[in-house]
Structures are given as structure tokens and as C-alpha cells.
Enzyme design. Structure first.
Site, short mmCIF file in Angstrom:
data_model
loop_
_atom_site.label_atom_id
_atom_site.label_comp_id
_atom_site.label_asym_id
_atom_site.label_seq_id
_atom_site.Cartn_x
_atom_site.Cartn_y
_atom_site.Cartn_z
CB CYS A 118 -7.66 -19.79 -41.61
SG CYS A 118 -9.32 -18.96 -41.05
CG HIS A 259 -4.69 -16.10 -41.22
ND1 HIS A 259 -5.47 -16.08 -42.36
CD2 HIS A 259 -5.64 -16.52 -40.33
CE1 HIS A 259 -7.13 -16.16 -42.06
NE2 HIS A 259 -7.17 -16.33 -40.74
CG ASN A 289 -9.86 -13.93 -41.67
OD1 ASN A 289 -9.61 -14.83 -42.60
ND2 ASN A 289 -10.12 -14.39 -40.38
O1 UT7 Z 1 -9.39 -16.74 -39.10
C1 UT7 Z 1 -10.00 -17.18 -38.22
C2 UT7 Z 1 -9.15 -16.97 -36.78
N1 UT7 Z 1 -9.96 -15.84 -36.30
C3 UT7 Z 1 -9.12 -14.63 -35.78
O2 UT7 Z 1 -8.15 -14.47 -35.78
C4 UT7 Z 1 -10.20 -13.83 -34.96
C5 UT7 Z 1 -9.15 -13.33 -33.64
N2 UT7 Z 1 -9.83 -12.43 -32.95
C6 UT7 Z 1 -9.88 -11.23 -33.05
O3 UT7 Z 1 -9.39 -10.76 -34.03
C7 UT7 Z 1 -10.33 -10.45 -32.00
O4 UT7 Z 1 -10.75 -10.95 -30.99
C8 UT7 Z 1 -11.79 -9.52 -32.46
C9 UT7 Z 1 -11.46 -8.44 -33.55
C10 UT7 Z 1 -12.46 -10.62 -33.13
C11 UT7 Z 1 -12.46 -8.84 -31.42
O5 UT7 Z 1 -11.66 -8.07 -30.84
P1 UT7 Z 1 -11.26 -7.98 -29.03
O6 UT7 Z 1 -10.45 -6.89 -28.83
O7 UT7 Z 1 -11.07 -9.58 -28.88
O8 UT7 Z 1 -12.63 -7.63 -28.61
P2 UT7 Z 1 -13.89 -8.38 -27.61
O9 UT7 Z 1 -14.43 -9.83 -28.21
O10 UT7 Z 1 -13.07 -8.88 -26.14
O11 UT7 Z 1 -15.02 -7.45 -27.76
C12 UT7 Z 1 -14.81 -6.26 -27.02
C13 UT7 Z 1 -16.15 -5.33 -26.95
C14 UT7 Z 1 -17.38 -6.13 -26.47
O12 UT7 Z 1 -18.08 -5.48 -25.84
P3 UT7 Z 1 -18.25 -5.35 -24.28
O13 UT7 Z 1 -18.44 -6.91 -23.81
O14 UT7 Z 1 -16.78 -4.82 -23.98
O15 UT7 Z 1 -19.36 -4.30 -23.83
C15 UT7 Z 1 -17.95 -6.71 -27.81
O16 UT7 Z 1 -19.29 -6.69 -27.60
O17 UT7 Z 1 -16.50 -5.18 -28.46
C16 UT7 Z 1 -17.72 -5.69 -28.79
N3 UT7 Z 1 -17.81 -5.96 -30.19
C17 UT7 Z 1 -17.89 -4.82 -31.05
N4 UT7 Z 1 -18.06 -3.56 -31.15
C18 UT7 Z 1 -18.18 -3.04 -32.17
C19 UT7 Z 1 -17.67 -7.07 -30.71
N5 UT7 Z 1 -17.79 -6.90 -32.05
C20 UT7 Z 1 -17.61 -5.43 -32.47
C21 UT7 Z 1 -17.99 -4.84 -33.36
N6 UT7 Z 1 -18.22 -3.38 -33.29
N7 UT7 Z 1 -17.95 -5.50 -34.55
#
Ligand code: UT7
Length: 332
Positions: A118, A259, A289
């Protein structure tokens, strides 16, 4: 960190383009196990735009470029170079930039894509600024353009709720042309973290095969939480250090064009800097994004809406696959 000398460099005009199909969080609720509440709370995203069938990255890049050229008052024949930041080129080669050069009739311009996650468009702006300040180039078109929707696994809730398609563009020239003067930039990378955001299939390491298809390697994979932690750890001190080297305090930056990946990341950096929320230019709620297009789209909206006044400083900052990151400071 580089402060610009020589002829300097400036953003003369901006433009952007989005495709026609909007995808809401409610649409996604019907496709994967997610909810509007989860997406809004964890990211701030409400809608994103997806390219209709047949629409290419070059199409969005061209529309954004034509607007930026018009706003800059620069003719395509006066361009010396076209750089396109993209992670979703129509094809690995030819480059989007080369096709764009042909479509615009930029007969004197060289053309190359900058693929660096990105951060690609910010890297491209920095390269353009350096080349213009040295006198090597006079007018450079920098574009960030993505149709990542074709590279996303629409059954993977970890990625499909995050990304959107779009393009942003700037025409850059020597500081004497007015506009948003580049005061300096800093580019960084931590390649030891190259496994955090990947698209592995169909190239040298994993040539296309039934196995790569079965393993879903022709889709974007992201260790989202590891990216989140990396960015929260690295970006605030990096920006702090960059501003210090530029001799500025955070309060002196009027508009923060981060970003547009996640509102929680933007909010975290602002809090760390002790700045109010309204210093950030935010459009991720509408566009999601858009990868390398995101900071150029946000800059365009900030400038074209009249939000940026003469004398205002704008800090652009991005991060992405690699991991790459960087910052670039403008003064209007
Ligand atoms: O431009 C490229 C650069 N990329 C980024 O900037 C991404 C940076 N990361 C983020 O923005 C965040 O990490 C995310 C938005 C991708 C995820 O948020 P998070 O607070 O880090 O959540 P997590 O990955 O720790 O997941 C928490 C829970 C998980 O469930 P369990 O294991 O706690 O039961 C995931 O499976 O949320 C679950 N989960 C979802 N639930 C509902 C993951 N994606 C989803 C979803 N809907 N779309």
C-alpha cells in the site's frame, strides 16, 4: 529522511476515480460470517466500491489521471514520467503505467509501476519529488490504482470486508509551479516481516498449478492482527522522528492523510501525538482500504473540498506489504 533542495517539487493537481458498484457491510453479511457491527467497530468501514466486470486497474488509473492533469493544467505531452503504485495490475507485465502512457498520449514520458504494498504510491511520490528537485524531470504523473477485488477471496472474512477498488492521482512539478510543496519525506521497510501480507500464487516461487489453485494462493492473504501490532508499534515513533527531523511539532501539521486501512490505527496515532480526531482526513468509511490508491484519494478529497488552505501542512503516511512504510510532508 530527505529534505528537498534544488528545484524543489510540488503537487500541482489531484484527481481520483471509483468504480460504480457499492458493496455495503449488509451485503457482506449475506456472503460471509460477519456483521455490520463487527466491521464498523473493528475497522470503521461501512461501504467499499468494487469494479464492475471488465473494468481494469488501467481504467480507474486513466480516469483519476485525466482529472489530475486537468486540475494541474498540464497536458499529457508535457509529462516526463508516469509512475503507478499498484498491487493489482491488469497483468504483471505490461505495466499499468505503460498502458496509461499509451492511452493518455504522453508521448515524451517514461512509464513504470511501483509495487510496494500500500506504500507504493507514497514511494512513487518520493521518487518523483527527488527526480523533479534534481532537474531530471519537470512533470511527473503519480497514480495509485487498485482493483484488488479480483485478487480477494470473497469467502475469507479476514480480508474481504477490508478492501475496496479505486484510484488517486497527482501531477507533480517543480516548486515554482505552486500547489502543495514537498518539504521532505522518509521511506522505510522491514523486509523480515514479508510474510504478513502476501499474494503467492502464479509467479516464480509458486508457479500456477492445480495445487496453488486448491490452496487459494491466487488470493491476498493477511495476518491482520500481526500487521495491526506492527503498525501500532512502528508508525507512531517513526512519524514522531520524521517530524522532529523536519523541525516541526505534530501541532504544526494541519491535516493528516494516513493510509486508510483502519480507523483504530489512525485514531491510535493521533492519540499518541495528542491531536484531536478532526486533524485526520478520513474516507475509509466510504471506500474501505484501497491500498496504494488510498492516500492519493484522501489527498484529493481534502484538497478539492477546500479543506486545505494556503500555508497548511499535510502529512501523508502509509504502510503495507513488505512491510514497507513511509511519510511525506507537503505545505500548501
Ligand atoms: O493495507 C494493508 C495493511 N493491512 C492492515 O492495515 C490491516 C491491519 N489489521 C487490522 O486492521 C485488524 O487486525 C483487522 C481489522 C484485520 C482485524 O481486527 P483485530 O481486532 O486484529 O481482530 P483479530 O484478527 O484479532 O480477530 C478477532 C476475532 C477473531 O475471532 P476469535 O479468534 O477471537 O474467535 C476473528 O476470527 O474476530 C474474528 N473475525 C471476524 N469476525 C467477524 C475476523 N474477521 C472477522 C469478520 N467478521 N470480518
Amino acid at each position: 529522511m530527505s529534505k528537498l533542495g534544488g528545484f524543489g517539487a510540488t503537487v500541482m493537481g489531484t484527481g481520483m476515480a471509483i468504480p460504480g458498484r457499492v458493496v455495503t457491510n449488509q451485503d457482506l453479511e449475506r456472503m460471509v460470517d460477519t456483521s455490520d457491527q463487527w466491521i464498523v467497530e473493528r475497522t470503521g468501514i461501512r461501504t467499499r466500491y468494487v469494479a464492475e466486470e471488465g473494468v481494469l486497474t488501467t481504467d480507474l488509473a486513466e480516469a483519476a489521471s485525466r482529472e489530475a492533469l486537468r486540475n494541474a493544467g498540464v497536458a499529457p505531452e508535457d509529462l516526463d514520467l508516469i509512475l503507478v503504485g499498484t498491487n493489482s495490475p491488469d497483468t504483471l507485465f505490461p505495466a499499468v503505467a505503460a498502458k496509461l502512457q499509451g492511452r493518455l498520449g504522453a508521448v515524451r514520458a517514461g512509464a513504470a509501476d511501483v509495487q510496494s504494498g500500500c506504500t507504493g504510491s507514497l514511494y512513487a511520490m518520493a521518487m518523483a519529488a527527488g527526480g523533479i528537485a534534481s532537474g531530471a524531470f519537470r512533470h511527473v504523473l503519480v497514480v495509485g490504482a487498485e482493483v484488488l477485488s479480483r485478487m480477494i477471496d470473497w469467502t475469507d472474512r479476514n480480508t474481504c470486508v477490508l478492501f475496496g477498488d479505486g484510484a488517486g492521482a497527482v501531477v507533480m512539478g517543480p516548486a515554482s509551479c505552486g500547489g502543495g510543496r514537498v518539504e521532505g519525506f522518509s521511506l522505510r521497510a522491514d523486509g523480515t516481516k514479508h510474510d504478513l501480507i502476501t499474494f503467492m500464487g502464479g509467479l516464480v516461487e509458486h508457479p500456477a498449478s492445480e495445487e496453488t489453485l486448491a490452496a487459494g494462493m491466487h488470493h491476498v492473504k493477511m495476518k491482520g492482527n500481526d500487521v495491526f501490532k506492527f503498525v501500532n508499534r512502528e508508525i507512531p515513533p517513526f512519524i514522531d522522528g520524521f517530524l522532529e527531523e523536519m523541525g516541526l511539532s505534530p501541532e504544526e501539521v494541519a491535516h493528516w492523510v494516513f493510509h486508510q486501512a483502519n480507523w483504530r490505527i489512525i485514531d491510535g496515532v493521533l492519540k499518541r501525538m495528542g491531536l484531536p480526531e478532526d486533524r485526520a482526513v478520513v474516507n475509509l468509511d466510504r471506500y474501505g482500504n484501497t491500498s496504494s490508491a488510498s492516500i492519493l484519494m484522501a489527498l484529493h478529497e481534502a484538497v478539492s473540498s477546500g479543506r486545505v488552505s494556503k500555508g497548511d501542512r499535510v502529512l501523508m503516511s502509509s504502510f503495507g506489504a513488505g512491510m514497507t512504510y513511509g511519510a511525506l510532508l507537503l505545505q500548501y
